[in-house]
Design a protein around this motif. Structure first.
Motif, PDB file in Angstrom:
ATOM      1  N   ALA A 197      -8.571  -2.752  -0.212  1.00 48.98           N
ATOM      2  CA  ALA A 197      -8.836  -2.850   1.234  1.00 48.98           C
ATOM      3  C   ALA A 197      -8.407  -1.588   1.968  1.00 48.98           C
ATOM      4  CB  ALA A 197      -8.114  -4.060   1.811  1.00 48.98           C
ATOM      5  N   MET A 198      -7.260  -1.031   1.572  1.00 48.35           N
ATOM      6  CA  MET A 198      -6.731   0.179   2.204  1.00 48.35           C
ATOM      7  C   MET A 198      -6.705   1.288   1.158  1.00 48.35           C
ATOM      8  SD  MET A 198      -5.764  -2.436   4.188  1.00 48.35           S
ATOM      9  CE  MET A 198      -4.313  -3.208   3.515  1.00 48.35           C
ATOM     10  N   ARG A 199      -7.690   2.149   1.224  1.00 53.97           N
ATOM     11  CA  ARG A 199      -7.853   3.220   0.234  1.00 53.97           C
ATOM     12  C   ARG A 199      -7.259   4.516   0.778  1.00 53.97           C
ATOM     13  NH1 ARG A 199     -12.781   6.761  -0.126  1.00 53.97           N
ATOM     14  NH2 ARG A 199     -12.730   7.829  -2.133  1.00 53.97           N
ATOM     15  N   ILE A 200      -6.558   5.230  -0.072  1.00 49.59           N
ATOM     16  CA  ILE A 200      -6.081   6.571   0.274  1.00 49.59           C
ATOM     17  C   ILE A 200      -7.035   7.544  -0.411  1.00 49.59           C
ATOM     18  CG2 ILE A 200      -4.105   8.109   0.411  1.00 49.59           C
ATOM     19  CD1 ILE A 200      -3.726   5.280   1.644  1.00 49.59           C
ATOM     20  N   PRO A 201      -7.974   8.138   0.325  1.00 54.94           N
ATOM     21  CA  PRO A 201      -8.974   9.006  -0.311  1.00 54.94           C
ATOM     22  C   PRO A 201      -8.337  10.233  -0.949  1.00 54.94           C
ATOM     23  CG  PRO A 201      -9.650   8.371   1.911  1.00 54.94           C
ATOM     24  CD  PRO A 201      -8.211   7.974   1.765  1.00 54.94           C
ATOM     25  N   HIS A 202      -9.039  10.762  -1.938  1.00 53.61           N
ATOM     26  CA  HIS A 202      -8.584  11.996  -2.581  1.00 53.61           C
ATOM     27  C   HIS A 202      -8.588  13.136  -1.563  1.00 53.61           C
ATOM     28  CE1 HIS A 202      -7.964  14.998  -5.676  1.00 53.61           C
ATOM     29  NE2 HIS A 202      -8.995  15.674  -5.211  1.00 53.61           N
ATOM     30  N   SER A 203      -7.468  13.842  -1.454  1.00 53.31           N
ATOM     31  CA  SER A 203      -7.356  14.963  -0.517  1.00 53.31           C
ATOM     32  C   SER A 203      -6.102  15.747  -0.863  1.00 53.31           C
ATOM     33  CB  SER A 203      -7.266  14.466   0.935  1.00 53.31           C
ATOM     34  OG  SER A 203      -6.023  13.816   1.163  1.00 53.31           O
ATOM     35  N   ASN A 204      -5.889  16.852  -0.156  1.00 53.21           N
ATOM     36  CA  ASN A 204      -4.611  17.530  -0.305  1.00 53.21           C
ATOM     37  C   ASN A 204      -3.555  16.763   0.484  1.00 53.21           C
ATOM     38  OD1 ASN A 204      -4.817  18.336   2.444  1.00 53.21           O
ATOM     39  ND2 ASN A 204      -5.948  20.160   1.872  1.00 53.21           N
ATOM     40  N   GLU A 205      -2.296  17.088   0.265  1.00 49.62           N
ATOM     41  CA  GLU A 205      -1.208  16.320   0.873  1.00 49.62           C
ATOM     42  C   GLU A 205      -1.283  16.319   2.391  1.00 49.62           C
ATOM     43  OE1 GLU A 205       2.678  17.202  -0.547  1.00 49.62           O
ATOM     44  OE2 GLU A 205       2.141  17.053  -2.673  1.00 49.62           O
ATOM     45  N   ALA A 206      -1.611  17.449   2.983  1.00 49.58           N
ATOM     46  CA  ALA A 206      -1.610  17.557   4.446  1.00 49.58           C
ATOM     47  C   ALA A 206      -2.641  16.649   5.095  1.00 49.58           C
ATOM     48  CB  ALA A 206      -1.860  19.005   4.858  1.00 49.58           C
ATOM     49  N   ASN A 207      -3.705  16.316   4.364  1.00 55.27           N
ATOM     50  CA  ASN A 207      -4.778  15.495   4.931  1.00 55.27           C
ATOM     51  C   ASN A 207      -4.735  14.042   4.453  1.00 55.27           C
ATOM     52  OD1 ASN A 207      -6.185  17.490   6.542  1.00 55.27           O
ATOM     53  ND2 ASN A 207      -6.738  18.459   4.596  1.00 55.27           N
ATOM     54  N   THR A 208      -3.595  13.595   3.973  1.00 57.59           N
ATOM     55  CA  THR A 208      -3.467  12.211   3.533  1.00 57.59           C
ATOM     56  C   THR A 208      -3.797  11.262   4.678  1.00 57.59           C
ATOM     57  OG1 THR A 208      -1.701  12.866   2.004  1.00 57.59           O
ATOM     58  CG2 THR A 208      -1.920  10.509   2.505  1.00 57.59           C
ATOM     59  N   ARG A 209      -4.616  10.255   4.393  1.00 59.26           N
ATOM     60  CA  ARG A 209      -5.046   9.315   5.429  1.00 59.26           C
ATOM     61  C   ARG A 209      -5.323   7.961   4.800  1.00 59.26           C
ATOM     62  NH1 ARG A 209      -9.150  12.548   3.803  1.00 59.26           N
ATOM     63  NH2 ARG A 209     -11.217  11.624   3.418  1.00 59.26           N
ATOM     64  N   ILE A 210      -5.403   6.954   5.641  1.00 62.66           N
ATOM     65  CA  ILE A 210      -5.762   5.608   5.220  1.00 62.66           C
ATOM     66  C   ILE A 210      -7.227   5.369   5.570  1.00 62.66           C
ATOM     67  CG2 ILE A 210      -5.358   3.135   5.551  1.00 62.66           C
ATOM     68  CD1 ILE A 210      -2.463   3.880   6.352  1.00 62.66           C
ATOM     69  N   GLU A 211      -8.000   4.891   4.595  1.00 58.43           N
ATOM     70  CA  GLU A 211      -9.357   4.443   4.864  1.00 58.43           C
ATOM     71  C   GLU A 211      -9.353   2.917   4.860  1.00 58.43           C
ATOM     72  OE1 GLU A 211     -13.912   4.536   3.023  1.00 58.43           O
ATOM     73  OE2 GLU A 211     -12.205   5.144   1.792  1.00 58.43           O
ATOM     74  N   HIS A 212      -9.567   2.332   6.020  1.00 54.51           N
ATOM     75  CA  HIS A 212      -9.597   0.873   6.157  1.00 54.51           C
ATOM     76  C   HIS A 212     -11.028   0.413   5.913  1.00 54.51           C
ATOM     77  CE1 HIS A 212      -9.390  -3.082   8.168  1.00 54.51           C
ATOM     78  NE2 HIS A 212      -8.100  -3.032   7.866  1.00 54.51           N
ATOM     79  N   ARG A 213     -11.232  -0.462   4.892  1.00 54.03           N
ATOM     80  CA  ARG A 213     -12.566  -0.747   4.378  1.00 54.03           C
ATOM     81  C   ARG A 213     -13.030  -2.185   4.638  1.00 54.03           C
ATOM     82  NH1 ARG A 213     -14.607   2.602   0.727  1.00 54.03           N
ATOM     83  NH2 ARG A 213     -15.539   0.909  -0.510  1.00 54.03           N
ATOM     84  N   VAL A 214     -12.347  -2.911   5.503  1.00 55.49           N
ATOM     85  CA  VAL A 214     -12.634  -4.338   5.658  1.00 55.49           C
ATOM     86  C   VAL A 214     -13.802  -4.606   6.595  1.00 55.49           C
ATOM     87  CG1 VAL A 214     -11.686  -6.575   6.350  1.00 55.49           C
ATOM     88  CG2 VAL A 214     -10.216  -4.902   5.182  1.00 55.49           C
ATOM     89  N   ALA A 215     -13.902  -3.878   7.687  1.00 57.32           N
ATOM     90  CA  ALA A 215     -14.845  -4.225   8.759  1.00 57.32           C
ATOM     91  C   ALA A 215     -16.293  -4.000   8.361  1.00 57.32           C
ATOM     92  CB  ALA A 215     -14.528  -3.421  10.016  1.00 57.32           C
ATOM     93  N   GLY A 216     -17.157  -4.813   8.928  1.00 53.44           N
ATOM     94  CA  GLY A 216     -18.591  -4.618   8.790  1.00 53.44           C
ATOM     95  C   GLY A 216     -19.121  -3.738   9.902  1.00 53.44           C
ATOM     96  N   ALA A 217     -20.291  -3.159   9.678  1.00 50.64           N
ATOM     97  CA  ALA A 217     -20.904  -2.286  10.677  1.00 50.64           C
ATOM     98  C   ALA A 217     -21.390  -3.060  11.894  1.00 50.64           C
ATOM     99  CB  ALA A 217     -22.063  -1.513  10.056  1.00 50.64           C
ATOM    100  N   ASP A 218     -21.363  -4.393  11.818  1.00 47.89           N
ATOM    101  CA  ASP A 218     -21.782  -5.231  12.939  1.00 47.89           C
ATOM    102  C   ASP A 218     -20.671  -5.450  13.956  1.00 47.89           C
ATOM    103  OD1 ASP A 218     -20.306  -6.660  11.037  1.00 47.89           O
ATOM    104  OD2 ASP A 218     -21.273  -8.570  11.512  1.00 47.89           O
TER     105      ASP A 218
END
Length: 465
Positions: free
Chosen positions: A349-370
């Motif tokens: 549900a909460m993915r940490i995308p591949h990136s360098n350390e400075a750009n670490t972020r949470i990708e929240h994947r639960v919501a629909g586009a509606d």
């Protein structure tokens, strides 16, 4: 008159900002302006005025029924909200959002569009207005010296404008091959090439409107695409971008003989449309408080995820607002059926995308586009702040297939409405008024939905019983 100190007030008399004046100068011979008020479902309601009436709108605002903000998905007033007959279906003044004026390049006549925000009875902005709900969450971040950075990803389908004989959508005719799209070719460049007339027109529209879109991909279903927006350190503007983008995509598709839809699950056998929210958080010095590596994730990153886990059930109705939203939650469809997290892992549900350390972020994947983009972002940010304040532990990250390692949860609309309306988290974060109005709107929609008799019921029961 007592005013809420946490709600931004708008001056009684205002004029066009320099930014909006510059936009009007670009729209040579502007004749019309669409005044747009996003409601709780994310639908755009409002008025169309002539250009010569615009200064008066900036000076005095424009009156719209207060009930519009909580109109149901079919366009009907929800009396249970208390915003209809109970108050005489009162008008409220709606003010222009400064700097939101944009050209409308798809219009055959020179035209612009402008976002509105609704006032409450006391002259402050109406607290249940979705845009204001998000702004109040951001105020709490600012009080702690923090600033979220947000980017939005939106998935959608392109359909043939003509429905099939059963009134259901059909995938579009490929403009290059002349054949109806039936194959699934995720990230397939030929699909992007075939539909470049559409994607190029959307890109041109985004450029004209200042929408920072930067990536388009063919998704995991025939006729499905995703367009991503660049990150912003102003979450409200990031959501405004998404509102503009959805309108632009629909308009360009219509011009090209297609229909664009952000419906969560148009086809039972195909992938649904998601809305993914990417968030990092900056401190007062501009440093990313999540900056870390998979080997040593920052405590702040884990706390924010812990807050998202604990608020997930309370906020599900904001992420999945409609009956169809819950069709999307099926196994092995890249939709989270859990509240776990992990690095570079699309099954959580909460993915940490591949990136360098400075750009670490949470990708929240639960919501629909509606879903309503302002409310989704408000819920994500409120959950993260809840975790940061309470230092919640999210447990260890998942490596590999989360569907096989966690309990699969199948959510239901009725349960989500009940959880939302009884949630102390929602009341504390967004206020009693918002919880009541949104909850009653969704309860009314659910009751209306379940009064209908579907084709499947006739197929299953008419003869058998």
């Amino acid at each position: 008159m007592t005013r809420n100190p946490h709600v931004e007030s708008t001056p009684a008399r205002a004029t066009l900002s320099a930014e909006d004046v510059a936009v009007l100068q670009r729209v040579e011979g502007c004749e019309l302006v669409d005044l747009l008020l996003p409601d709780m479902n994310g639908l755009l309601r409002g008025k169309r005025i002539t250009r010569d009436a615009l200064e008066k709108v900036y000076a005095d605002g424009v009156c719209l029924p207060m009930s519009l903000i909580a109109t149901d998905i079919t366009g009907n007033t929800v009396e249970e909200t208390g915003l209809g007959y109970d108050i005489g279906d009162e008008d409220r003044i709606c003010r222009p959002v400064p700097g939101s004026l944009r050209p409308v390049p798809w219009s055959p006549r020179p035209m612009a569009q402008l976002l509105l925000s609704m006032e409450g009875a006391g002259g402050d902005m109406f607290e249940a207005n979705p845009r204001e709900v998000l702004k109040r969450v951001l105020t709490r971040f600012a009080q702690r010296g923090l600033k979220p950075v947000v980017a939005v990803e939106l998935e959608f389908y392109l359909f043939d404008q003509r429905l099939d004989s059963h009134g259901r959508p059909r995938t579009p005719i490929n403009p290059m091959t002349g054949q109806r799209n039936e194959s699934t070719q995720v990230y397939y460049m030929e699909d992007l090439n075939d539909y470049r007339g559409f994607t190029d027109a959307v890109a041109a529209t985004c450029a004209a409107q200042g929408i920072p879109a930067d990536t388009a991909v063919a998704e995991y279903a025939p006729g499905q695409f995703e367009i991503n927006l660049k990150h912003r350190d102003n979450a409200v503007l990031a959501c405004d971008d998404a509102v503009y983008l959805k309108r632009a995509i629909k308009a360009v598709a219509q011009q090209q003989g297609m229909q664009a839809s952000f419906m969560a699950k148009p086809f039972a056998e195909q992938a649904g449309n998601g809305m993914h929210i990417h968030v990092s958080v900056l401190d007062e010095s501009g440093g990313n408080i999540f900056a870390s590596s998979p080997d040593a994730p920052a405590d702040t990153l884990k706390h924010a995820i812990g807050g998202l886990q604990r608020s997930a059930r309370d906020c599900l109705l904001l992420f999945a607002p409609h009956a169809n939203s819950y069709r999307r939650f099926v196994l092995n469809a890249f939709v989270p059926l859990n509240d776990c997290w992990g690095f570079n892992n699309r099954t959580v549900a909460m993915r940490i995308p591949h990136s360098n350390e400075a750009n670490t972020r949470i990708e929240h994947r639960v919501a629909g586009a509606d879903a309503n983009i302002y409310l989704v972002t408000a819920a994500v940010l409120a959950g993260m702040l809840h975790g940061l304040e309470n230092r919640f532990d999210p447990g260890p990250p998942i490596t590999g297939n989360a569907y096989e390692q966690t309990e699969v949860r199948t959510p239901f609309w009725r349960d989500a409405i009940t959880d939302f309306m009884g949630s102390e988290f929602i009341r504390e974060q967004f206020g009693d008024s918002f919880r009541h109005i949104y909850g009653q709107q969704k309860r009314k929609e659910m009751h209306s939905f379940y009064t209908q008799v579907t084709d499947l019921e006739y197929a299953w029961y008419l003869r058998a019983v």
